[in-house]
Scaffold this active site. Structure first.
Site, PDB file in Angstrom:
ATOM      1  CB  CYS B  84      -1.073  -0.025   1.190  1.00  0.00           C
ATOM      2  SG  CYS B  84      -1.814  -1.526   1.300  1.00  0.00           S
ATOM      3  CB  CYS B 207     -12.356  -1.762   6.956  1.00  0.00           C
ATOM      4  SG  CYS B 207     -12.466  -2.853   8.184  1.00  0.00           S
ATOM      5  CB  SER B 208      -9.608   1.928   3.446  1.00  0.00           C
ATOM      6  OG  SER B 208      -8.760   0.810   3.542  1.00  0.00           O
ATOM      7  CB  ILE B 210     -12.307  -3.053  -2.575  1.00  0.00           C
ATOM      8  CG1 ILE B 210     -11.996  -4.110  -1.368  1.00  0.00           C
ATOM      9  CG2 ILE B 210     -11.852  -3.649  -3.986  1.00  0.00           C
ATOM     10  CD1 ILE B 210     -12.717  -5.663  -1.153  1.00  0.00           C
ATOM     11  CE  LYS B 329     -14.843   3.693   6.839  1.00  0.00           C
ATOM     12  NZ  LYS B 329     -15.417   3.767   5.444  1.00  0.00           N
ATOM     13  CG  HIS B 333      -6.448   2.000   0.525  1.00  0.00           C
ATOM     14  ND1 HIS B 333      -5.234   2.566   0.046  1.00  0.00           N
ATOM     15  CD2 HIS B 333      -6.097   1.057   1.074  1.00  0.00           C
ATOM     16  CE1 HIS B 333      -4.219   1.792   0.554  1.00  0.00           C
ATOM     17  NE2 HIS B 333      -4.718   1.067   1.293  1.00  0.00           N
TER      18      HIS B 333
END
Lengths: 138, 384
Positions: B84, B207-208, B210, B329, B333
């Site tokens: 990342c 969670c960020s 997809i 977030k 991402h």
């Protein structure tokens, strides 16, 4: 990926670490080069007791491929008696009962499998130590 | 050190089922070139951040593919990978190529196409940023690593579940004003606490997402930049550091050591201190990630990030505006694009072009992390 699994069988099945005789630190997974002493390090194999305490943990609800049937499962970092930490699943334990500091011991378990007819991968998981239990299996 | 950013470009982040990997990159690249007011022939080299073209879209040799589709062959094109943190590392390679005197104008890009495959497969690919043989093999997922950090942070410092949720609430609010963000939906603490568990204590809204997306920067040397603009944004600091790949090998998992090292280098090069930073884009792949970042970057003492968030010190208008873009977030991402997109936001902030979410800042910072903290890269920017 079979050779990759096969190469680690000895360490995974028996919880064999390496210890640097120069600085005294123990590494699991075993390292071939001591990051503290580098070329001055002297690494020898050392079998771990398989007993320790939970340092931190989580309960997994979204699994990667191959682990869907195990949901929900507990993943923890266990701090072993020798001071080394290892990541593993915690089994024979209700997700509501797991906690930091819980005493656990290593057991030999199936980890995952390559589909219905593929290779079955085995390795270590940990379970809570029961009062008056017969100790570790690994 | 001084390297000019003379152009920025971004695609909207989100699920782009109608756009390919190269469509996304070309869209961001053309915007950056138009923003810089340069011509393709001015560009001397490209550095592309991409985590896993090989596994997300079965395509390696990304560097060549992008130079080709962008019509920039035969200039040298180099792909950079650090999970990342790929985008942040691509930026650093671009900066170093200019500071070395090797090039005067370079493109730094980041791109990822993550939605062409099923979610379970994506989860598995993201887990390759962990130690494949001693973490992922055992059923570790990426959220589960950050969940174990969060659990320990709560245990050692009394960080609360609500404080984590407030990171997400703030970042969703900020994203409302960002047209490029994946989500335009305000959420409450209750929404976070009632969302499904992913890896306890982290829930879906910690969670960020997809995402697909691309981001692009045009960098120029100090002398060359004068030909194109009177007021570039300057990159004045850069730092990068590594830690162990496996979380269990770190002595202290509640402190992001790689970020401490990377930011120390960046602050030193920039001749700045944490208190000088007015706006920061940090790596909130999970809510606990933002807490770790604002502590390791020195904005707040170790262990006090949760309380600082609760007190509103990281809001726009607070002590330091953290993730005004919406962060990973809420902005989204697309892993390889993220580090570059963070720089795009800071450039817009320092130019005063982050409409509706401007922080009126003169000095900004980006913080991009690979894996569970194995790689960290920090850049510091100053208004021209």
């Amino acid at each position: 990926m079979i050779p990759r699994f096969w190469r680690n069988i000895r360490y995974r099945y028996n919880l064999i670490a390496t210890k640097c005789e120069t600085c005294g630190e123990i590494f699991f997974p075993p390292r071939k080069l001591c990051p503290n002493c580098r070329r001055r390090g002297k690494l020898v194999e050392k079998k771990l007791s398989g007993r320790g305490k939970i340092y931190t943990y989580t309960v997994v609800y979204n699994a990667p491929l191959g682990f869907e049937m195990q949901l929900p499962y507990i993943i923890a970092i266990v701090e072993l008696e020798e001071g080394v930490r290892v990541t593993a699943q915690i089994v024979d334990c209700d997700p509501d009962d797991v906690h930091i500091g819980m005493e656990v011991e290593a057991v030999f378990r199936r980890i995952s499998e390559d589909g219905e007819a593929g290779l079955i991968y085995y390795g270590y998981k940990f379970r809570p130590v029961k009062e008056g239990g017969d100790g570790h299996e690994v | 050190m001084r390297v000019a950013v003379i152009g920025v470009g971004l695609t909207k982040f989100g699920e782009h089922w109608d756009k390919s990997f190269t469509d996304l990159f070309v869209e961001a690249g053309v915007r950056a070139i138009e923003d810089a007011g340069i011509d393709g022939k001015d560009i001397e080299a490209m550095f592309i951040g991409n985590m896993s073209g090989g596994r997300f879209i079965d395509q390696e040799h990304i560097s060549c593919l992008i130079a080709d589709r962008a019509g920039l062959s035969p200039i040298p094109s180099t792909r950079v990978e650090a999970a990342c943190a790929s985008g942040g590392l691509a930026l650093r390679q671009g900066v170093m190529s200019i500071l070395s005197g090797f090039h005067d104008v370079v493109v730094v890009g980041g791109v990822e196409k993550m939605t062409d495959i099923a979610t379970e497969r994506t989860t598995q690919i993201l887990a390759t940023a962990s130690d494949q043989e001693w973490e992922a093999f055992l059923g570790v997922t990426f959220p589960s690593l950050y969940a174990m950090i969060a659990r320990r942070h709560m245990h050692e410092f009394g960080t609360t579940r609500e404080q984590l949720a407030l990171v997400s609430v703030k970042n969703h609010r900020n994203a409302m004003k960002n047209p490029y963000a994946q989500f335009h939906r305000e959420i409450t603490v209750e929404d976070v606490l009632n969302s499904p568990l992913v890896a306890d204590p982290l829930r879906l809204l910690d969670c960020s997402p997809i995402s697909d997306g691309a981001a692009c920067l045009i960098l120029a040397s100090e002398d060359k930049a004068k030909e194109f603009t009177d007021s570039p944004v300057w990159i004045i600091g850069s730092g990068q550091a590594s830690s162990t790949i496996a979380l269990h090998d770190r002595k202290n998992i509640v402190v992001q050591e790689a970020t401490i090292h990377a930011s120390r280098e960046a602050y030193k090069r920039a001749k700045k201190e944490p208190k000088d930073i007015e706006v920061a884009e940090v790596h909130d792949a999970f809510t606990i990630g933002e807490i770790l970042a604002i502590e390791a970057l020195g904005f707040f003492k170790i262990g006090e990030g949760g309380r600082a968030t609760e007190e509103g010190l990281t809001e726009i208008g607070g002590k330091v505006a953290v993730n005004p873009s919406g962060g990973l977030k809420a902005k989204g991402h697309p892993v390889g694009a993220t580090g570059v997109a963070q720089a795009v936001e800071i450039v817009l902030q320092l130019r005063g072009e982050a409409h509706g979410r401007n922080t009126n800042a003169d000095v900004g910072l980006t913080h991009n992390v690979g894996g569970s903290g194995g790689t960290s890269v920090v850049h510091i920017f100053e208004k021209g």
